[in-house]
Design a protein around this motif. Structure first.
Motif, PDB file in Angstrom:
ATOM      1  N   PHE A  59       0.835  -1.204   0.000  1.00  0.00           N
ATOM      2  CA  PHE A  59       0.000   0.000   0.000  1.00  0.00           C
ATOM      3  C   PHE A  59       0.870   1.255   0.000  1.00  0.00           C
ATOM      4  O   PHE A  59       0.605   2.209  -0.740  1.00  0.00           O
ATOM      5  N   LYS A  89       0.774   4.007  -3.101  1.00  0.00           N
ATOM      6  CA  LYS A  89       0.359   5.390  -2.853  1.00  0.00           C
ATOM      7  C   LYS A  89       1.544   6.356  -2.851  1.00  0.00           C
ATOM      8  O   LYS A  89       1.346   7.567  -2.743  1.00  0.00           O
ATOM      9  N   GLY A 102      -6.536   6.303   2.187  1.00  0.00           N
ATOM     10  CA  GLY A 102      -7.396   5.273   1.621  1.00  0.00           C
ATOM     11  C   GLY A 102      -7.168   3.871   2.124  1.00  0.00           C
ATOM     12  O   GLY A 102      -7.824   2.924   1.650  1.00  0.00           O
ATOM     13  N   TYR A 103      -6.250   3.682   3.062  1.00  0.00           N
ATOM     14  CA  TYR A 103      -6.081   2.334   3.609  1.00  0.00           C
ATOM     15  C   TYR A 103      -7.370   1.936   4.335  1.00  0.00           C
ATOM     16  O   TYR A 103      -7.871   2.686   5.172  1.00  0.00           O
ATOM     17  N   GLY A 104      -7.901   0.777   3.999  1.00  0.00           N
ATOM     18  CA  GLY A 104      -9.182   0.355   4.557  1.00  0.00           C
ATOM     19  C   GLY A 104     -10.366   0.837   3.752  1.00  0.00           C
ATOM     20  O   GLY A 104     -11.526   0.652   4.155  1.00  0.00           O
ATOM     21  N   ASN A 105     -10.081   1.469   2.587  1.00  0.00           N
ATOM     22  CA  ASN A 105     -11.133   1.906   1.655  1.00  0.00           C
ATOM     23  C   ASN A 105     -12.153   2.839   2.295  1.00  0.00           C
ATOM     24  O   ASN A 105     -13.338   2.812   1.941  1.00  0.00           O
ATOM     25  N   PHE A 106     -11.699   3.644   3.239  1.00  0.00           N
ATOM     26  CA  PHE A 106     -12.563   4.633   3.905  1.00  0.00           C
ATOM     27  C   PHE A 106     -13.793   3.987   4.566  1.00  0.00           C
ATOM     28  O   PHE A 106     -14.825   4.625   4.736  1.00  0.00           O
ATOM     29  N   GLU A 107     -13.632   2.752   4.924  1.00  0.00           N
ATOM     30  CA  GLU A 107     -14.707   2.010   5.578  1.00  0.00           C
ATOM     31  C   GLU A 107     -15.031   2.662   6.928  1.00  0.00           C
ATOM     32  O   GLU A 107     -14.130   2.874   7.746  1.00  0.00           O
TER      33      GLU A 107
END
Length: 594
Positions: free
Chosen positions: A353, A357, A475-480
């Motif tokens: 990641f 990025k 964005g790590y975790g897809n903004f969950e």
């Protein structure tokens, strides 16, 4: 070294460790360019000589830094050695104060402050804090032996020769340690027992097996066995002494309190954190941030409630609603037997990641090795990093993870709910990539050896905390939202670390109140809260370093973004920030904004 009230006030206001005696450093004298070069060269020579003399005075510290020249020595912790250490610091301070601070380069000004802080702190520890009297866990020979035996760049014979030389000091070391102990805390006594028992995971019979097949002479082999037996006897004797002492302290109730009080706490905070704030001011900031973060968690809980509890009304209490959702989500976690292996598996994902990025350059030649925490290191933290020093920067960095074998099913389940699916990833960001591991690799590359060796703990811990939020922002975790909720829970723990530490050491709260803060105020599981309470009884100020450093780094980055606008480059910011070694954040900020 005693400090006046004015001196302490100035030290805290300026973020320095203490006051400098009136000297040429208080004057401002204009120099020619040639004179400036000479002054800078003189200070560089002083710094180099200072490090050499520091290692002679503290050979164990030189071993941990990877210097190598004094690896065969162990200092016997007698009053004479403490007197010599204090005299050394006072002599070096006098030499340092001959320099005019205004005439040094910006980078050297930071080095000046770091050297000054180290020397004044050492004097304070010896003459004022005196933990050498009441902290039995400060005496443990395991670390030095383990550092040698874990080296990848020494042959087994070289290691055994160094161990042979060091073993001769162990009986006298523990004899002096035992004589130093006076009215210790019960908590440090218990820790010392368990960690010194763990010494036998290092000094074990495998060494004798290696000795048998080594190229050492028959005479050296016989001497090794003799010293090895004497060392084991000395360690057992110390453990036995402490065991009897623990029983006596428990029965009498006369153990020293682990609380150090406001005066010592403020002084220690000034030395350890080197912040522009006092400990009380930082405590008040943490209280305010706790309220703000809790508000963020309320909003996410409202967003997620219908997803997980479509048929259940949301509790009227925000705290109850957040706790209910966290409890529901936290059942998603790794199996206890897979805890260490899952951490190993996540490291390559973090690396990928960061590369995708383009957040910071990672050095492929500086390996990170995930391992089970050695027994002699257990009992303090569940996860930690053991990094090589600037002299042995090619050595492995170890990510120590304590397996859950010793926990009951109930304890393990509580622990795993705390380090659930989401938080385990945040933990790995913090400890490994791009947190501690990455920062410490960069620190070893700093052109200033002073900054690498005399690093600021608040910057080190603050960087690791900063990267947690930075990774999620990128964005790590897809903004969950679940990830963000758990991040806020984790970040709230950092904030509450500061509150807890001050409340315990200064305000004198009891364990029940401490657990209530962590479990009800920070939504932590009991196992984690119990562990943090224990940690807070075995340290002072260190728990505040996470929040203090993080706040300064994040605020600085946001100021840079505002000032530079579209010209701001996150990767460039990260790499320039880390290029100054582990210096206090306020000094790095000064250099980056010149």
């Amino acid at each position: 070294m005693k400090k006046t009230a004015l001196c302490m006030a100035l030290a805290m206001a300026m973020g320095l460790a203490g006051c400098t005696a009136p000297s040429s450093s208080t004057k401002t004298v204009a120099l020619t360019e040639e004179q400036t070069v000479v002054k800078n060269q003189q200070f560089a020579q002083f710094s180099e000589q200072f490090i050499d003399e520091l290692w002679q005075q503290y050979p164990e510290a030189s071993l941990w830094a990877g210097f190598g020249k004094y690896d065969d020595l162990i200092t016997i912790p007698t009053q004479a050695s403490r007197d010599a250490n204090a005299a050394f610091s006072k002599t070096q301070l006098a030499k340092l104060q001959q320099f005019d601070l205004s005439q040094l380069s910006n980078s050297q000004k930071i080095d000046y402050h770091l050297i000054e802080n180290r020397l004044q702190r050492d004097i304070w520890h010896i003459e004022t804090f005196k933990s050498w009297q009441w902290n039995p866990s400060s005496y443990n020979v395991s670390y030095g032996f383990a550092t040698i035996l874990n080296s990848r760049f020494k042959s087994d014979d070289e290691k055994l020769k160094l161990v042979l030389k060091r073993l001769q000091y162990v009986p006298a070391y523990y004899e002096a340690a035992q004589s130093n102990i006076h009215n210790p805390t019960l908590e440090y006594t218990q820790l010392a027992i368990s960690q010194n028992q763990g010494a036998f995971s290092v000094l074990n019979d495998e060494l004798l097996d290696k000795l048998a097949t080594s190229l050492l002479s028959a005479e050296d082999k016989a001497l090794f066995k003799q010293r090895f037996a004497a060392a084991k006897s000395a360690i057992n004797g110390y453990v036995s002494f402490l065991t009897n002492l623990e029983k006596e302290l428990s029965e009498s109730g006369n153990a020293r309190s682990f609380r150090i009080g406001e005066k010592l706490y403020e002084e220690k905070f000034a030395f350890d954190i080197q912040s522009g704030y006092t400990a009380k001011q930082m405590y008040e900031k943490a209280l305010a941030d706790k309220a703000r973060i809790t508000g963020e968690m309320v909003q996410i809980t409202d967003q997620l409630w219908s997803k997980y509890f479509a048929d259940t009304p949301r509790p009227q209490s925000d705290r109850d609603a957040i706790a209910t959702l966290i409890k529901h989500l936290s059942v998603k976690h790794v199996k206890r037997e897979d805890f260490v292996s899952e951490i190993k598996a996540q490291i390559p994902e973090l690396e990928q990641f960061v590369k995708e990025k383009d957040l910071i350059t990672l050095d492929p030649e500086k390996p990170l090795v995930v391992r089970e925490t050695p027994e002699y290191m257990r009992g303090y933290a569940g996860a930690s990093i053991s990094a090589p020093g600037p002299y042995d920067k090619k050595e492995n960095t170890y990510y120590n993870v304590t397996p859950l074998d010793s926990m009951s099913e109930e304890q393990a389940e509580s622990y795993l709910r705390e380090y659930n699916h989401w938080i385990l990833q945040i933990l790995n960001i913090h400890e490994a990539i791009p947190g501690h591991y990455t920062q410490l690799v960069y620190a070893n590359e700093s052109p200033s050896l002073i900054k690498s060796l005399l690093g600021n703990g608040a910057m080190v811990e603050g960087w690791a905390v900063y990267t947690e939020r930075m990774m999620l922002e990128e964005g790590y975790g897809n903004f969950e939202p679940e990830m963000w909720l758990m991040y806020y829970k984790w970040n709230l723990r950092v904030i509450c670390n500061t509150i807890l530490d001050y409340d315990i050491q200064v305000n004198g709260i009891d364990k029940e109140a401490g657990l209530d803060l962590l479990m009800n105020g920070a939504f932590q599981e009991r196992a984690e809260a119990e562990g943090k309470w224990r940690r807070a009884t075995l340290s002072q100020v260190q728990l505040t370093s996470y929040y203090s450093g993080y706040r300064e780094i994040y605020d600085f980055r946001e100021a840079q973004k505002k000032e530079l606008g579209e010209a701001f480059d996150l990767k460039a910011f990260h790499e320039e920030f880390l290029s100054f070694g582990s210096a206090p954040v306020k000094y790095i900020r000064q250099l980056m904004t010149k």
